[in-house]
Scaffold this motif. Structure first.
Motif, short mmCIF file in Angstrom:
data_model
loop_
_atom_site.label_atom_id
_atom_site.label_comp_id
_atom_site.label_asym_id
_atom_site.label_seq_id
_atom_site.Cartn_x
_atom_site.Cartn_y
_atom_site.Cartn_z
N VAL A 136 46.19 41.33 46.40
CA VAL A 136 46.56 41.99 45.14
C VAL A 136 45.86 41.32 43.97
CG1 VAL A 136 48.47 42.48 43.56
CG2 VAL A 136 48.74 42.89 46.00
N VAL A 137 45.93 40.00 43.92
CA VAL A 137 45.30 39.27 42.83
C VAL A 137 43.78 39.46 42.87
CG1 VAL A 137 44.87 36.97 41.89
CG2 VAL A 137 47.15 37.58 42.67
N GLY A 138 43.19 39.34 44.04
CA GLY A 138 41.74 39.53 44.18
C GLY A 138 41.31 40.95 43.88
N GLY A 139 42.13 41.91 44.27
CA GLY A 139 41.81 43.31 44.00
C GLY A 139 41.81 43.62 42.52
N VAL A 140 42.78 43.07 41.80
CA VAL A 140 42.82 43.29 40.35
C VAL A 140 41.63 42.61 39.68
CG1 VAL A 140 44.13 42.77 38.24
CG2 VAL A 140 45.32 43.60 40.27
N ALA A 141 41.36 41.37 40.06
CA ALA A 141 40.21 40.66 39.48
C ALA A 141 38.91 41.36 39.85
CB ALA A 141 40.19 39.21 39.96
N GLY A 142 38.79 41.80 41.09
CA GLY A 142 37.59 42.51 41.52
C GLY A 142 37.44 43.85 40.83
N HIS A 143 38.55 44.50 40.55
CA HIS A 143 38.51 45.78 39.85
C HIS A 143 37.94 45.60 38.45
CE1 HIS A 143 39.64 49.75 38.47
NE2 HIS A 143 40.26 49.18 37.44
N MET A 144 38.33 44.52 37.81
CA MET A 144 37.82 44.25 36.46
C MET A 144 36.31 44.01 36.49
SD MET A 144 40.33 44.61 34.58
CE MET A 144 42.08 44.68 34.65
N ALA A 145 35.81 43.47 37.58
CA ALA A 145 34.38 43.22 37.72
C ALA A 145 33.65 44.39 38.37
CB ALA A 145 34.15 41.96 38.54
N HIS A 193 34.30 45.56 41.54
CA HIS A 193 34.25 45.40 42.99
C HIS A 193 35.65 45.16 43.54
CE1 HIS A 193 29.90 45.18 42.84
NE2 HIS A 193 30.00 44.29 41.88
N GLY A 194 36.51 46.14 43.43
CA GLY A 194 37.91 45.98 43.82
C GLY A 194 38.12 45.67 45.28
N LYS A 195 37.43 46.38 46.16
CA LYS A 195 37.62 46.18 47.60
C LYS A 195 37.10 44.80 48.03
CE LYS A 195 37.39 51.06 48.67
NZ LYS A 195 36.61 52.13 49.27
N LEU A 196 35.98 44.41 47.49
CA LEU A 196 35.42 43.10 47.82
C LEU A 196 36.34 41.99 47.31
CD1 LEU A 196 33.04 41.54 49.01
CD2 LEU A 196 31.95 41.66 46.77
N GLY A 197 36.88 42.18 46.11
CA GLY A 197 37.82 41.20 45.56
C GLY A 197 39.08 41.10 46.38
N ALA A 198 39.58 42.24 46.86
CA ALA A 198 40.79 42.23 47.69
C ALA A 198 40.54 41.52 49.00
CB ALA A 198 41.27 43.66 47.94
N ALA A 199 39.39 41.75 49.61
CA ALA A 199 39.07 41.09 50.88
C ALA A 199 38.93 39.58 50.68
CB ALA A 199 37.78 41.66 51.46
#
Length: 66
Positions: free
Chosen positions: A32-41, A43-49
Motif C-alpha cells: 500500500v505504501v509503495g503503491g501510493v509512492a509509486g503512483h505519485m512517481a 509507477h504504481g504497480k512497480l512501487g507496490a511490488a
C-alpha cells in the motif's frame, strides 16, 4: 485521485482474497505504501511490488530478532 482510490481498493481486495497471512507478513502494508509512492512517481504497480518486497524483508528481520 479516482485512480488512486481504485488502485488502493484493488490492492486491499487482492490482499484480503488471495494472500495467506503467514506468508504475507509485512507485504500488504508495504504494498500500500509503495503503491501510493509509486503512483505519485507514475509507477504504481512497480512501487507496490517493491513495497511488498521491502515490507516482507523487514517483517522477517524483525521476527528473527525476537
Amino acid at each position: 485521485m479516482k485512480h488512486l482510490a481504485c488502485g488502493l481498493a484493488a490492492i486491499a481486495l487482492a490482499g484480503l482474497v488471495g494472500a495467506a497471512p503467514a506468508e504475507a507478513k509485512g507485504c500488504l502494508k508495504g504494498a500500500v505504501v509503495g503503491g501510493v509512492a509509486g503512483h505519485m512517481a507514475g509507477h504504481g504497480k512497480l512501487g507496490a511490488a517493491a513495497g511488498c518486497a521491502v515490507g516482507h524483508h523487514n517483517a522477517n528481520k524483525k521476527a528473527k530478532q525476537n
